[in-house]
Design an enzyme around this catalytic site. Structure first.
Site, PDB file in Angstrom:
ATOM      1  N   HIS A  26      -0.266   5.436  -1.696  1.00 26.20           N
ATOM      2  CA  HIS A  26      -1.213   4.583  -2.410  1.00 26.20           C
ATOM      3  C   HIS A  26      -0.693   3.158  -2.566  1.00 26.20           C
ATOM      4  CE1 HIS A  26      -4.039   7.788  -3.894  1.00 26.20           C
ATOM      5  NE2 HIS A  26      -3.006   8.520  -3.506  1.00 26.20           N
TER       6      HIS A  26
ATOM      7  N   ASP B 229      -7.232   1.275  -7.280  1.00 23.37           N
ATOM      8  CA  ASP B 229      -7.232   2.491  -6.472  1.00 23.37           C
ATOM      9  C   ASP B 229      -8.320   3.414  -7.015  1.00 23.37           C
ATOM     10  OD1 ASP B 229      -6.357   5.292  -5.737  1.00 23.37           O
ATOM     11  OD2 ASP B 229      -4.676   4.197  -4.862  1.00 23.37           O
TER      12      ASP B 229
END
Length: 180
Positions: free
Chosen positions: A16, A116
Protein backbone atom coordinates in the site's frame (compact mmCIF):
# COMPACT_ATOMS: atom_id res chain seq x y z
CA UNK A 1 -1.62 31.27 -7.84
CA UNK A 2 -0.85 29.04 -4.86
CA UNK A 3 0.56 25.54 -5.20
CA UNK A 4 -2.05 22.93 -4.15
CA UNK A 5 -1.11 20.82 -1.14
CA UNK A 6 -2.34 17.23 -1.15
CA UNK A 7 -2.43 15.08 1.98
CA UNK A 8 -1.73 11.44 1.04
CA UNK A 9 -2.45 8.63 3.49
CA UNK A 10 -1.80 4.94 2.68
CA UNK A 11 -3.04 1.93 4.61
CA UNK A 12 -0.05 0.76 6.71
CA UNK A 13 0.47 -2.63 5.07
CA UNK A 14 2.75 -4.20 2.52
CA UNK A 15 1.80 -3.20 -1.00
CA UNK A 16 0.00 0.00 0.00
CA UNK A 17 2.78 2.46 0.88
CA UNK A 18 5.01 2.28 -2.20
CA UNK A 19 2.21 2.87 -4.76
CA UNK A 20 1.12 5.90 -2.74
CA UNK A 21 4.70 7.24 -2.75
CA UNK A 22 4.80 6.82 -6.53
CA UNK A 23 1.45 8.63 -6.81
CA UNK A 24 2.85 11.40 -4.59
CA UNK A 25 5.86 11.80 -6.88
CA UNK A 26 3.51 12.10 -9.86
CA UNK A 27 1.48 14.75 -8.04
CA UNK A 28 4.70 16.71 -7.44
CA UNK A 29 5.68 16.37 -11.11
CA UNK A 30 2.31 17.93 -11.94
CA UNK A 31 2.74 20.95 -9.68
CA UNK A 32 1.49 19.88 -6.25
CA UNK A 33 3.06 19.78 -2.81
CA UNK A 34 2.43 16.57 -0.88
CA UNK A 35 2.16 15.83 2.82
CA UNK A 36 2.66 12.05 3.02
CA UNK A 37 1.24 10.73 6.30
CA UNK A 38 2.43 7.35 7.50
CA UNK A 39 2.24 5.47 10.77
CA UNK A 40 5.37 5.87 12.91
CA UNK A 41 6.53 2.30 12.17
CA UNK A 42 6.16 2.67 8.39
CA UNK A 43 7.63 6.17 8.48
CA UNK A 44 10.83 4.73 9.97
CA UNK A 45 10.85 1.98 7.32
CA UNK A 46 10.41 4.45 4.45
CA UNK A 47 13.11 6.80 5.72
CA UNK A 48 15.48 3.88 6.38
CA UNK A 49 14.86 2.43 2.92
CA UNK A 50 15.53 5.79 1.29
CA UNK A 51 18.85 6.08 3.14
CA UNK A 52 19.86 2.51 2.19
CA UNK A 53 19.03 3.10 -1.47
CA UNK A 54 20.63 6.56 -1.39
CA UNK A 55 17.34 7.84 -2.75
CA UNK A 56 15.65 10.94 -1.53
CA UNK A 57 12.38 12.66 -2.14
CA UNK A 58 12.29 16.34 -2.94
CA UNK A 59 11.63 17.47 0.66
CA UNK A 60 10.56 20.90 -0.53
CA UNK A 61 7.66 19.24 -2.37
CA UNK A 62 7.01 16.00 -0.41
CA UNK A 63 6.93 16.26 3.36
CA UNK A 64 6.98 12.94 5.23
CA UNK A 65 4.91 13.02 8.44
CA UNK A 66 4.27 10.27 10.97
CA UNK A 67 1.37 9.59 13.32
CA UNK A 68 0.92 6.76 15.85
CA UNK A 69 -1.14 3.73 14.76
CA UNK A 70 -2.71 3.23 18.20
CA UNK A 71 -0.85 0.02 19.02
CA UNK A 72 1.71 -0.34 21.79
CA UNK A 73 5.40 -0.86 21.01
CA UNK A 74 5.21 -4.63 21.60
CA UNK A 75 1.88 -5.23 19.82
CA UNK A 76 1.80 -7.43 16.71
CA UNK A 77 1.24 -5.22 13.68
CA UNK A 78 0.77 -8.33 11.52
CA UNK A 79 -2.55 -8.92 13.30
CA UNK A 80 -4.64 -6.87 10.84
CA UNK A 81 -7.82 -7.10 12.92
CA UNK A 82 -6.07 -5.61 15.95
CA UNK A 83 -4.32 -3.00 13.81
CA UNK A 84 -7.61 -1.95 12.17
CA UNK A 85 -9.34 -1.63 15.55
CA UNK A 86 -6.48 0.43 16.99
CA UNK A 87 -6.33 2.72 13.97
CA UNK A 88 -10.08 3.30 13.87
CA UNK A 89 -10.11 4.20 17.57
CA UNK A 90 -7.12 6.58 17.53
CA UNK A 91 -6.23 7.85 14.06
CA UNK A 92 -9.39 9.91 13.56
CA UNK A 93 -8.53 12.36 16.36
CA UNK A 94 -4.80 12.27 15.57
CA UNK A 95 -5.37 13.11 11.91
CA UNK A 96 -7.83 15.85 12.81
CA UNK A 97 -5.20 17.43 15.08
CA UNK A 98 -2.54 17.12 12.36
CA UNK A 99 -4.76 18.93 9.84
CA UNK A 100 -5.60 21.63 12.40
CA UNK A 101 -1.88 22.13 13.16
CA UNK A 102 -1.00 22.33 9.45
CA UNK A 103 -3.76 24.87 8.85
CA UNK A 104 -2.77 26.94 11.90
CA UNK A 105 0.75 27.30 10.50
CA UNK A 106 -0.94 28.65 7.38
CA UNK A 107 1.84 28.02 4.87
CA UNK A 108 0.57 24.73 3.40
CA UNK A 109 -3.20 24.58 3.80
CA UNK A 110 -4.40 21.21 2.58
CA UNK A 111 -6.32 21.51 -0.70
CA UNK A 112 -7.15 17.86 -1.29
CA UNK A 113 -6.81 14.43 0.32
CA UNK A 114 -5.92 11.14 -1.35
CA UNK A 115 -6.63 8.18 0.92
CA UNK A 116 -6.07 4.48 0.42
CA UNK A 117 -9.39 2.67 -0.02
CA UNK A 118 -8.77 0.92 3.30
CA UNK A 119 -8.49 4.36 4.92
CA UNK A 120 -11.56 5.90 3.24
CA UNK A 121 -12.80 7.27 6.58
CA UNK A 122 -10.04 9.88 6.20
CA UNK A 123 -12.29 11.67 3.72
CA UNK A 124 -14.82 12.21 6.53
CA UNK A 125 -12.11 13.89 8.61
CA UNK A 126 -11.19 16.09 5.66
CA UNK A 127 -14.84 16.95 5.14
CA UNK A 128 -14.94 18.56 8.60
CA UNK A 129 -12.40 21.06 7.27
CA UNK A 130 -14.07 21.50 3.89
CA UNK A 131 -11.34 19.47 2.17
CA UNK A 132 -12.42 17.33 -0.77
CA UNK A 133 -10.69 14.05 -1.53
CA UNK A 134 -10.43 10.86 -3.52
CA UNK A 135 -9.90 7.22 -2.75
CA UNK A 136 -6.92 5.41 -4.29
CA UNK A 137 -6.70 1.64 -4.75
CA UNK A 138 -3.03 0.55 -4.85
CA UNK A 139 -3.59 -3.00 -6.15
CA UNK A 140 -4.83 -4.40 -9.44
CA UNK A 141 -8.21 -3.61 -10.97
CA UNK A 142 -9.06 -7.32 -10.84
CA UNK A 143 -8.69 -7.41 -7.05
CA UNK A 144 -10.76 -4.22 -6.76
CA UNK A 145 -13.50 -5.76 -8.93
CA UNK A 146 -13.47 -8.89 -6.78
CA UNK A 147 -13.77 -6.89 -3.55
CA UNK A 148 -16.60 -4.79 -5.01
CA UNK A 149 -18.48 -7.97 -5.86
CA UNK A 150 -18.08 -9.74 -2.51
CA UNK A 151 -21.63 -8.82 -1.41
CA UNK A 152 -23.05 -10.33 -4.62
CA UNK A 153 -20.87 -13.43 -4.26
CA UNK A 154 -22.22 -13.86 -0.72
CA UNK A 155 -25.83 -13.26 -1.84
CA UNK A 156 -25.41 -15.82 -4.65
CA UNK A 157 -24.01 -18.37 -2.19
CA UNK A 158 -20.66 -18.59 -3.97
CA UNK A 159 -18.71 -17.61 -0.86
CA UNK A 160 -19.56 -17.69 2.83
CA UNK A 161 -19.41 -14.39 4.74
CA UNK A 162 -18.17 -16.21 7.86
CA UNK A 163 -14.91 -17.01 6.09
CA UNK A 164 -13.97 -13.43 5.18
CA UNK A 165 -10.71 -11.97 6.41
CA UNK A 166 -11.25 -8.98 8.77
CA UNK A 167 -9.41 -6.66 6.36
CA UNK A 168 -11.64 -7.76 3.47
CA UNK A 169 -14.69 -7.17 5.65
CA UNK A 170 -13.45 -3.65 6.38
CA UNK A 171 -12.96 -2.99 2.65
CA UNK A 172 -16.47 -4.24 1.87
CA UNK A 173 -17.95 -2.03 4.62
CA UNK A 174 -16.08 1.01 3.26
CA UNK A 175 -17.33 0.30 -0.26
CA UNK A 176 -20.92 -0.10 0.96
CA UNK A 177 -20.57 3.19 2.86
CA UNK A 178 -19.18 5.00 -0.17
CA UNK A 179 -21.32 3.65 -3.02
CA UNK A 180 -20.49 5.61 -6.17
Amino acid sequence: MTIPTVLVLPYPAQGHVNPMIILSQKLVENGCKVIFVNTEINHKRVVSSMVEQQHSLDESQIKLVSIPDGLGPDDDRNNLGKLCDAMLSTLHATLEKLIEDIHLKGDNRISFIVADLCMAWVLDVGGKFGIKGAIFWPASAAVFALICNIPKLIDDGIINSDDLDPLETLKVQELEHRRL
